[in-house]
Design an enzyme around this catalytic site. Sequence first.
Site, short mmCIF file in Angstrom:
data_model
loop_
_atom_site.label_atom_id
_atom_site.label_comp_id
_atom_site.label_asym_id
_atom_site.label_seq_id
_atom_site.Cartn_x
_atom_site.Cartn_y
_atom_site.Cartn_z
CG ASP A 67 -0.30 0.19 2.45
OD1 ASP A 67 0.93 -0.24 2.62
OD2 ASP A 67 -1.11 0.43 3.46
CE1 TYR A 69 7.80 3.73 1.07
CE2 TYR A 69 7.83 5.04 -1.08
CZ TYR A 69 8.40 4.06 -0.46
OH TYR A 69 9.35 3.46 -0.94
CG PHE A 80 8.65 -0.05 -3.62
CD1 PHE A 80 9.07 -0.45 -2.35
CD2 PHE A 80 8.01 -1.19 -4.43
CE1 PHE A 80 8.69 -1.95 -1.85
CE2 PHE A 80 7.64 -2.50 -3.94
CZ PHE A 80 8.17 -2.62 -2.53
CG HIS A 187 8.71 -6.05 1.38
ND1 HIS A 187 9.54 -4.90 1.78
CD2 HIS A 187 7.68 -5.50 0.56
CE1 HIS A 187 8.51 -3.88 1.46
NE2 HIS A 187 7.59 -4.40 0.91
#
Length: 227
Positions: A67, A69, A80, A187
């Site tokens: 989701d 930031y 990202f 991740h």
Amino acid sequence: MSLPHELPASWRAELGSELEQPYFAALARFVAEERASGAVFPPPQDVFAAFERTPFERVRAVIVGQDPYHGDGQAHGLCFSVRPGVAIPPSLRNIFKELESDLGIPRPAQGDLAGWAAQGVLLLNTVLTVRKDEANSHAGRGWERFTDAALRAVSRREHVVFLLWGNSARAKAELIDARHTRIESAHPSPLSARKFLGTRPFSRTNAALAAHGQGTIDWSLPSGLFA
């Protein structure tokens, strides 16, 4: 308006019907109520930025995020990514560290990944909005159904590289046809970075694209003034 009325034209044939579904109307109401009571990221005009930056017919690779930031000024609709001038978040720092290790590209001083999107890298979060300072606060409200539909649509294309980082992204593998290239890893978050670093996703993506006659992606990014 809290959500855009229309997808970009290239995506409309693939996903336009999703906007007419009851779940999406409920999602739009929820996001509107959230915006009325506090800060929600990204701003409305950036909610569909991933689709605007990467037309459907140009998708060659997909990076799946979770989701947006949830800090002020960070999210702008590309997973990202942050705009130039915004401090680079820890996960993105690890992505850049791996980029340098994998391809020898110096770590960028800014975190705007729009240059990747322009080359056909769909930077798609599975949830497209978030409440300020509350990660995953808009999960389970309908975005997952919408972005799953986007992944299924891309999976109908001839060959795409899917980069699935972390458990939530890797869970999407079932939506992807076996003819595509899937590059799965941990991740890039600091919590799991030691399992992400060294996986060479960028060179592996380019090798898969080249093997299918699709050219390669220039993963370098413009320098910036802010580190």
